[in-house]
Design an enzyme around this catalytic site. Structure first.
Site, short mmCIF file in Angstrom:
data_model
loop_
_atom_site.label_atom_id
_atom_site.label_comp_id
_atom_site.label_asym_id
_atom_site.label_seq_id
_atom_site.Cartn_x
_atom_site.Cartn_y
_atom_site.Cartn_z
N GLU A 58 0.85 -1.19 0.00
CA GLU A 58 0.00 0.00 0.00
C GLU A 58 0.89 1.24 0.00
OE1 GLU A 58 -2.89 0.22 3.12
OE2 GLU A 58 -3.91 1.94 2.19
N CYS A 254 -6.68 0.98 2.40
CA CYS A 254 -7.67 2.06 2.31
C CYS A 254 -7.43 2.98 1.13
CB CYS A 254 -7.66 2.85 3.61
SG CYS A 254 -8.22 1.89 5.04
N ASN A 408 -12.05 -3.46 0.03
CA ASN A 408 -10.91 -3.63 0.93
C ASN A 408 -11.34 -4.02 2.35
OD1 ASN A 408 -8.30 -3.24 2.27
ND2 ASN A 408 -9.20 -1.35 3.01
N GLU A 409 -11.97 -3.08 3.06
CA GLU A 409 -12.27 -3.32 4.46
C GLU A 409 -13.67 -2.77 4.77
OE1 GLU A 409 -9.09 -3.32 7.86
OE2 GLU A 409 -10.04 -1.36 7.82
#
Length: 521
Positions: A58, A254, A408-409
């Site tokens: 990331e 993120c 992603n989350e």
């Protein structure tokens, strides 16, 4: 010594063997009678798949720009919101009367800003400096390719003087470019530092008086991985390769979500000509007060093509994570409306979305199409529209994409209702592509329990579990998977870190490149 297929370990030895990972203490075992465990190494219970262990990348803590991607110039195309981030006028110079970012007659429709310099007189102080990423790291005797797009305006400016200086202002290398015309043209040169410096900077001055326009200013090391013109840092890629990862998860994290949908990661904007890739604010720039980094933007010189190429170089399977129509739920929580053909209708916009314009009224179909096009870009024949784009970038062979992360989350019913049509469309066209589903940010709360139950019922391919917790939690959860069902979705441990306080606190370690596991249960 003759090896035998049977080895014995006492409980104390076993604790020491795994102590580095799970922090299992040996103190209690000392007071107990040792227990013998027999391991028959020539009779494995189950084969360990190659992709059991992999890497997650990331762009955080300057992991891409300023890190793995070795461009030394910050804000090289003047496309950031604050326009002149990274650039400063030369101190003490009165010859430079103006430096301003403009957009009239740019070099391309996608690169719309450039820098205009106006010098009153011919002076060695008529110019600017670029700090790089907390300084430019250069090595003695190494070649660095300089390039810039320039055009001449009114006056007598004929060329540029380009200098690499150390932190004391001493010249390390210099080159000149000349023959400027009133049309945009790329000019190149080579800089070879006379000494090594970790805090060098770039200095550009104009020769003559008048006006000159500059854009796409680049200082790029000639020594890159595989000697590619837009290649990655050789030393860092070698370190990653030496880890022998089975997969590479990218580009986040993120980063994928963005604070709003307009600031989300859009893979189609990161391929093609490097000079035409528009930069984007990095969501980590001002997210935390203790890590305040307002100059943190993504240039996308490291884009999806380069990520796929990196995975191939590492011998790892690519695992791209795609936005599923949801911005970060810790920020705006903006959500793209469901498409008209989706059960629930296009009006299914919830928390936070009313404050935005739904990213120009896009709906879920946009995100689904992006995923379908990505598979074609990665695996399609050169005769297909997106396969042709891959081939044009120098890779006619497919990348053999097998897995995609669906978000992603994310969490909650809104995620599930977007996941269902997303997966349905992907599986209908590409039934062999595996989808990784999110179980949320916490491995045990109600959001996790809801998502896990939903995905087991939906027969998801893999469920992504993230763990950010104190070291004690990992010790207490050594047997976490002992009672998981051995049928149904497999578990993908997408993110984890042991931390002493709370998520993203000043004492928390936030990785840029970190190892992660795929668990086959």
């Amino acid at each position: 010594m003759t090896a035998t297929p049977t080895h014995s370990f006492s409980r104390l030895a076993k604790a020491a063997l795994f102590g580095g990972l799970f922090f299992v203490g040996a103190t209690q075992s000392i007071a107990q009678a040792p227990t013998t465990i027999t391991v028959q190494v020539n009779k494995p219970v189950a084969p360990v798949p190659k992709n059991m262990f992999g890497l997650f990348f990331e762009d955080i803590n300057f992991a891409a720009d300023g890190g793995l991607y070795p461009e030394l110039v910050k804000n090289k195309s003047f496309e950031t919101d604050d326009k002149l981030i990274g650039w400063k006028a030369i101190k003490g110079g009165s010859a430079l009367t103006e430096y301003i970012v403009l957009s009239e007659q740019p070099i391309s429709k996608s690169n719309t800003h450039y820098l205009r310099l106006t010098a009153r007189t011919n002076s060695p102080d008529a110019g600017l400096t670029n700090e790089g990423f907390r300084g430019m790291g250069v090595k003695q005797g190494e070649d660095y390719n300089f390039s810039v797009y320039a055009r001449r305006g009114p006056g007598s400016i004929s060329g540029l003087t380009v200098t690499l200086e150390d932190e004391k202002g001493q010249a390390l290398a210099q080159t000149k470019v000349g023959g400027l015309t009133n049309e945009w043209k790329q000019y190149t040169g080579v800089l070879r530092p006379s000494a090594t410096s970790g805090k060098a900077h770039l200095k550009i001055t104009v020769e003559g008086a008048g006006t000159a326009d500059l854009d796409v200013v680049s200082v790029f090391p000639k020594d890159t991985w595989m000697k590619r013109p837009n290649g990655l840092r050789t030393d860092l890629v070698q370190l990653l390769k030496d880890m022998k990862p089975g997969f590479l998860r990218f580009p986040g994290g993120c980063i994928v979500e963005g604070r709003t949908l307009a600031q989300r990661y859009q893979w189609k904007e990161t391929i093609g000509d490097v000079n035409s890739r528009a930069s984007l604010i990095n969501r980590w720039n001002t997210e935390f007060t203790h890590r305040y980094t307002p100059d943190y933007y993504q240039s996308f010189g490291l884009g999806f093509f380069e990520y796929f190429q990196l995975a191939e170089d590492l011998g790892a399977e690519p695992l791209p994570i795609l936005n599923i129509g949801m911005a970060c739920q810790f920020n705006s929580a903006e959500q793209a409306p469901l498409s008209a053909t989706t059960p629930g209708g296009p009006s299914a916009v919830v928390t936070g979305a009313e404050a935005h314009n739904h990213a120009d009224d896009i709906d879920l179909d946009t995100f689904i199409q992006d995923a379908l096009d990505l598979v074609e870009f990665a695996n399609g024949p050169v005769t297909s529209p997106w396969g042709a784009k891959r081939a044009a970038m120098g890779h006619p062979a497919p990348f053999n994409l097998k897995m995609i992360g669906a978000g992603n989350e994310q969490w909650g019913p809104q995620y599930i209702e977007r996941y269902k049509p997303f997966v349905k469309a992907l599986k209908a066209k590409y039934p062999n592509i595996q989808l990784v589903a999110s179980s949320g940010p916490d491995p045990g709360d109600e959001r996790f329990k809801f998502a896990t139950a939903q995905f087991r019922e939906l027969k998801a391919d893999l469920i992504d579990e993230h763990y950010y917790a104190k070291p004690e939690w990992f010790r207490q959860n050594v047997g976490r998977y002992d009672n998981y069902p051995r049928t149904g979705p497999k578990i993908f441990a997408g993110e984890y870190a042991a931390q002493s306080v709370a998520i993203a606190s000043p004492k928390t370690r936030i990785p840029g490149i970190a190892p992660f596991l795929r668990l086959h249960l």
